[in-house]
Design a protein around this motif. Sequence first.
Motif: not given
Lengths: 165, 261
Positions: B219-239, B241-249
Amino acid sequence: MSSTRFCEDLTAMLPRLRRFARGLTQDHADADDLCQQTIERALKARKQWQEGTRLDAWVYRIMRNQWIDEIRARTRRSQTFVHEDQGVNVGMDGDRDAENRVELANVDRALGRLPDEQREAVVLVMVEGFGYKEAAEILGIPQGTLTSRLGRGREALLRELGETA
Amino acid sequence: MSVTDEELMAFADGELSGADAARVQAAIAADPALAERLEAERKLRMALRGHLDPVADEPVPQAWTAMIAAAAREDAEDEHKVISLAAARAEKAEKAGKAAKAAREARSTARGRPFMQRWGMGIAIAASLALGLFMGTRIASGPVTQRDGALMASGLLAERLDTQLASAQGSGSVRILTSFRREGGDYCRVFASGGTSGVACKDNAGWVLERTISGGAAQQSQYRQAGSADMELMAAAQEMADGAPLDAAQEEAAKAKGWRE
């Protein structure tokens, strides 16, 4: 050049890029904002990068131009405010200068006092380690202009920090 | 033999070579005043580097690396699409044409979005993500189970959510894009795997899938780009989230505590 390689190299460059941003902006938050914007721009333009040229110089140029835009925008904004109370501001600046002279010279302050065009030349050559040719290309100026800005910036820093450095 | 200021500085900057460098070096050896100026220059250089070099040792914000990784995946997906489209075209021209159009649209949407503010993905997400709707058919087995109507990660996915750090991405089938805390303090993680991508938040019983995006490989290769799915999820995460994402530490610390306060 695969996209993977581009992205790997860009990722590997981030710590240096951030150092340059701090040197340019003299401010932690400004530097990180600038980094973020630079990464965005570089990624958007990644198809335009020419294989065989230095990726770091290309990204540094993006960062520096982005910062110039930001400074100009800030100058425009601040001019609208300064206008009415110019007299007051001039007085305050005078006081602040006097204070500065009394305080111990330090690198941060000395760098911050350099004109932008001298600071960027000093940071590119003395901190980032670019040669004159690359630094001039990043800044989009002739090499002679670079060395003269570098020379003036270095002289000013030596004067200010000479005894403590 | 005199050496100009400019020559001395060019020497210090490593710009001279051969005979020029030798000449300046000889002059410095013969003239203590020149040597002193060179030494002052060296000290200045050390002071500048001492001041700025530590910046390069600070841990790089995860949002930056995630942003670059998302672009790399987008490109990889583009290449993949070219190949699969060619095959599809050979098979059925009309069908391939439709897929290309869909791909173009998906792409222009992804590219046209303003690319993030502080968070890495400053996309105002209007698209409501499919809340487990696509999952319905897969619930019986695999990486997802059901508990009181909530979808829970299980098996490999649960294990990866527990152990895999976004900052130290392995080459496994599950990728962790970023980690953050939502209001209330729960830890949440954005993940992507072959079959399912989404946002999972940890509660007492395990990882609850708050958002999911269907993403079967075909499905993904035909209709949806992995990149755009990632961005959608990152945007959802941003909504969420309370504050910035965790850094490595911070991520490491959260993992050590089992993703619970």
